[in-house]
Design an enzyme around this catalytic site. Sequence first.
Site, PDB file in Angstrom:
ATOM      1  CG  ASP A  68       4.277  10.896  27.580  1.00  0.00           C
ATOM      2  OD1 ASP A  68       4.135  11.358  26.439  1.00  0.00           O
ATOM      3  OD2 ASP A  68       4.863   9.823  27.802  1.00  0.00           O
ATOM      4  CB  CYS A 105       3.319  15.975  17.988  1.00  0.00           C
ATOM      5  SG  CYS A 105       4.117  15.123  16.612  1.00  0.00           S
ATOM      6  CB  SER A 125       6.864  10.674  20.292  1.00  0.00           C
ATOM      7  OG  SER A 125       6.293   9.530  20.894  1.00  0.00           O
ATOM      8  CE  LYS A 171       6.163   7.417  25.776  1.00  0.00           C
ATOM      9  NZ  LYS A 171       5.171   8.435  25.531  1.00  0.00           N
ATOM     10  CE1 TYR A 182      18.702   9.272  25.300  1.00  0.00           C
ATOM     11  CE2 TYR A 182      16.400   9.040  24.702  1.00  0.00           C
ATOM     12  CZ  TYR A 182      17.506   9.836  24.928  1.00  0.00           C
ATOM     13  OH  TYR A 182      17.405  11.197  24.794  1.00  0.00           O
ATOM     14  CG  HIS A 207       1.162   8.852  23.705  1.00  0.00           C
ATOM     15  ND1 HIS A 207       1.747   8.973  22.472  1.00  0.00           N
ATOM     16  CD2 HIS A 207       2.069   9.319  24.588  1.00  0.00           C
ATOM     17  CE1 HIS A 207       2.958   9.504  22.588  1.00  0.00           C
ATOM     18  NE2 HIS A 207       3.172   9.731  23.868  1.00  0.00           N
ATOM     19  NE  ARG A 224      12.482  12.674  24.588  1.00  0.00           N
ATOM     20  CZ  ARG A 224      11.179  12.628  24.319  1.00  0.00           C
ATOM     21  NH1 ARG A 224      10.302  12.905  25.258  1.00  0.00           N
ATOM     22  NH2 ARG A 224      10.744  12.314  23.129  1.00  0.00           N
ATOM     23  NE  ARG A 265       8.846   6.019  21.990  1.00  0.00           N
ATOM     24  CZ  ARG A 265       8.305   6.009  20.790  1.00  0.00           C
ATOM     25  NH1 ARG A 265       8.157   4.866  20.124  1.00  0.00           N
ATOM     26  NH2 ARG A 265       7.904   7.117  20.227  1.00  0.00           N
TER      27      ARG A 265
HETATM   28  P1  GTP Z   1       7.044  13.390  23.764  1.00  0.00           P
HETATM   29  O1  GTP Z   1       7.656  13.726  25.069  1.00  0.00           O
HETATM   30  O2  GTP Z   1       7.978  12.756  22.810  1.00  0.00           O
HETATM   31  O3  GTP Z   1       5.783  12.599  23.907  1.00  0.00           O
HETATM   32  O4  GTP Z   1       6.711  14.819  23.038  1.00  0.00           O
HETATM   33  P2  GTP Z   1       5.543  15.887  23.322  1.00  0.00           P
HETATM   34  O5  GTP Z   1       4.318  15.483  22.566  1.00  0.00           O
HETATM   35  O6  GTP Z   1       5.414  16.149  24.760  1.00  0.00           O
HETATM   36  O7  GTP Z   1       6.108  17.179  22.550  1.00  0.00           O
HETATM   37  P3  GTP Z   1       6.721  18.536  23.168  1.00  0.00           P
HETATM   38  O8  GTP Z   1       5.681  19.373  23.825  1.00  0.00           O
HETATM   39  O9  GTP Z   1       7.910  18.188  23.953  1.00  0.00           O
HETATM   40  O10 GTP Z   1       7.155  19.259  21.832  1.00  0.00           O
HETATM   41  C1  GTP Z   1       8.050  18.663  20.913  1.00  0.00           C
HETATM   42  C2  GTP Z   1       8.618  19.704  19.989  1.00  0.00           C
HETATM   43  O11 GTP Z   1       7.564  20.400  19.298  1.00  0.00           O
HETATM   44  C3  GTP Z   1       9.409  20.780  20.733  1.00  0.00           C
HETATM   45  O12 GTP Z   1      10.530  21.111  19.958  1.00  0.00           O
HETATM   46  C4  GTP Z   1       8.450  21.938  20.807  1.00  0.00           C
HETATM   47  O13 GTP Z   1       9.126  23.188  20.867  1.00  0.00           O
HETATM   48  C5  GTP Z   1       7.633  21.792  19.527  1.00  0.00           C
HETATM   49  N1  GTP Z   1       6.251  22.324  19.698  1.00  0.00           N
HETATM   50  C6  GTP Z   1       5.425  22.083  20.729  1.00  0.00           C
HETATM   51  N2  GTP Z   1       4.252  22.753  20.597  1.00  0.00           N
HETATM   52  C7  GTP Z   1       4.344  23.434  19.430  1.00  0.00           C
HETATM   53  C8  GTP Z   1       3.464  24.327  18.719  1.00  0.00           C
HETATM   54  O14 GTP Z   1       2.347  24.629  19.143  1.00  0.00           O
HETATM   55  N3  GTP Z   1       3.913  24.821  17.531  1.00  0.00           N
HETATM   56  C9  GTP Z   1       5.153  24.506  17.032  1.00  0.00           C
HETATM   57  N4  GTP Z   1       5.494  25.036  15.869  1.00  0.00           N
HETATM   58  N5  GTP Z   1       6.016  23.677  17.668  1.00  0.00           N
HETATM   59  C10 GTP Z   1       5.622  23.152  18.842  1.00  0.00           C
HETATM   60  C1  SPV Z   2       7.759   9.374  23.412  1.00  0.00           C
HETATM   61  O1  SPV Z   2       8.462   8.955  22.487  1.00  0.00           O
HETATM   62  O2  SPV Z   2       6.521   9.532  23.290  1.00  0.00           O
HETATM   63  C2  SPV Z   2       8.385   9.755  24.693  1.00  0.00           C
HETATM   64  C3  SPV Z   2       9.781   9.400  24.878  1.00  0.00           C
HETATM   65  O3  SPV Z   2       7.750  10.290  25.588  1.00  0.00           O
HETATM   66  S1  SPV Z   2       9.983   7.767  25.355  1.00  0.00           S
HETATM   67  O4  SPV Z   2       9.783   7.670  26.801  1.00  0.00           O
HETATM   68  O5  SPV Z   2      11.348   7.408  24.989  1.00  0.00           O
HETATM   69  O6  SPV Z   2       9.007   6.926  24.692  1.00  0.00           O
HETATM   70 MN    MN Z   3       6.517  15.076  26.325  1.00  0.00          MN
END
Ligand code: GTP
Ligand code: SPV
Ligand code: MN
Length: 613
Positions: free
Chosen positions: A290, A267, A265, A223, A214, A243, A382, A75
């Site tokens: 999400d 996290c 994002s 978003k 992207y 979110h 992704r 983004r």
């Molecule tokens: P967006 O799709 O960008 O909104 O991200 P998200 O909030 O869905 O995050 P996602 O669950 O995809 O995790 C992002 C990264 O953080 C990945 O590399 C995960 O492996 C890592 N991660 C997720 N949960 C944990 C956790 O509880 N502990 C740690 N150390 N890493 C984590």
């Molecule tokens: C985020 O950044 O929180 C995402 C990826 O889920 S995007 O759709 O590119 O915003």
């Molecule tokens: Mn996600």
Amino acid sequence: MLANSPSVKDATAKSWVDEVARITKPREVIWLDGSKSQYQELIDVAVGMGTLIPLNPQKRPRSYLARSHPRDVARMEDRTFVCTPTEAEAGPNNNWREPKSMREKLLDVFSECMQGRVMYVIPFVMGPVGSPFSRAGLQVTDAPYVAASMTIMTRVAPAAFDEIAAKHGFVRAWHSVGAPLAEGETSDSWPHNDSVYVAHFPQESTVMSFGSGYGGNALLAKKCFALRLASYSARAEGWLAEHMLIVKVTDPEGNEHYLTGAFPSACGKTNLAMMRSHLPGWQVQTIGDDIAWIHVGDDGRLWAINPESGFFGVAPGTSPKTNPVAIEMLASDTIFTNTALTADGDVWWEGLTDEPPSDLIDWRGAAWSPDSGRPAAHPNARFTVATSRCSEIAPEWNSPAGVPISAMLVGGRRPDTVPLVNESLSWEHGVFLGASMSSAQTAAAEGEVGVVRRDPFAMLPFCGYDLAQYWQHWLEIPRIAAAKTGLSIEEVRQQLPKIFQVNWFQVDEEGRFIWPGFAENLKIVIWALQRAAGSASADSTPLGLRPPLDEASLVSGEVSTSDLETLLAVDVPKWSLEADRISEYFETFGNEVPAELGAQLQALRSRLAKNPT
Ligand code: GTP
Ligand code: SPV
Ligand code: MN
């Protein structure tokens, strides 16, 4: 060729599409109906262009790899604009542009921008079809990759026209990669334009996105619509567009609980939404990973729907250990973007296995070895996959009424200071915890990775108006609920979800995560749900409430009692500095900051002063 004679019932939709085509001058206009055969045709076109590389069907049936242009990988917050009538309404958190001149600028940019390309018209519904909370949209795009991804991520169907008729309107989403083709010219595999605009016009329910193909820059339902435009409407209409993931937890007695979580994002939303329970008798199922649209129900509770119908998830770090549910889901019918490619035609990313396979090709298409000194997959690589592929999806993910929420988590990536979990003392204190959230930046957006920034309710890049007014809107929820239900404010407070601050990301001196995270997070979720149900105990701290330090259920092979003490500790000197940082941040919003949040900050300071350890 794709079907091209839709029964477009809505004259406004038809005339909008005609207008866009007149301006952008595509060589052909094709309406999508969400059918499997049409999806396959989009895929075939994208393969023909070189955008998609078919993966080995023995390894990963009906799956593809896309390699984006190296400058189009996340983004772009600097190129994202909110065009409200006044700058004050957009707030210091948004890049504001005057709507009339911005519209003129974009009409100029879109002029003839689709020449030589096909314009796909995508009618889609956000939320369960027929739900009073659902909304319809029409996206046009000149990228088959985007059209195919939208088919996965949203409910693309002629039913969108019924929703348009029922809801008296739709979001108009203009998308172009901004790379017109001259007569006889063939397309790049990832067409794009270096001059990117992602512009929102909340008054006109319109998004105009140009230049990027992207993620959130291009899949405009996500978003742009479901957060920026929806948050703007939600304030006026008395609901919340957040979110947040939504997860269902069934306890050993068979009681069903629903919880949301706002994390910035990359996290941990997708991971928390898909935890596999390792605790006897407890079951976890996914509702959304999400975005949550949340309404006050007639019973005074908050009810959430997931407006999407697919996952656009972070690949790196996803493994059979961290997220087995996702790994199973990705076994087929998935579009991967910017992962590495193996010699036998499969995908790989950092964290998928302990050791990388030999003979890898990196996300840019170059040979890669562990000595290359760069990641094989882009850190924001992704996967795009339909919700229906998730074996743990809860049946009510598609319920028109949504699900009733009993607890909400808010949290970011903080190497220290913020404890593992902290329960708020009231709705207002919970709003303060959300408003003062902060997190280390990730690769999901352009910007320096690791820098801690305030990211209130994980909405900093996604709130369609002034965040201070958004906090005020959250503070209004008890009054909105009381007015809607006839309950007293006190009765409403009993119904509202409890809000908890969490942080899975504290590190030790060596930089290793102290808390094992992932499936282990279920223990914190259970404590939160039990607190919401009034069945678990808690101790007071200067920050709020926490599990008792001897809470046996949180200690395990990986987490010793002393780790738990570190994870739950409140460092008063650090928190005094944190209070100063929060105060400085609030000041950037001037007079708009609700007095209640100032009072919450003051209350935090006085609790800290009473515990000067
Ligand atoms: P967006 O799709 O960008 O909104 O991200 P998200 O909030 O869905 O995050 P996602 O669950 O995809 O995790 C992002 C990264 O953080 C990945 O590399 C995960 O492996 C890592 N991660 C997720 N949960 C944990 C956790 O509880 N502990 C740690 N150390 N890493 C984590
Ligand atoms: C985020 O950044 O929180 C995402 C990826 O889920 S995007 O759709 O590119 O915003
Ligand atoms: Mn996600």
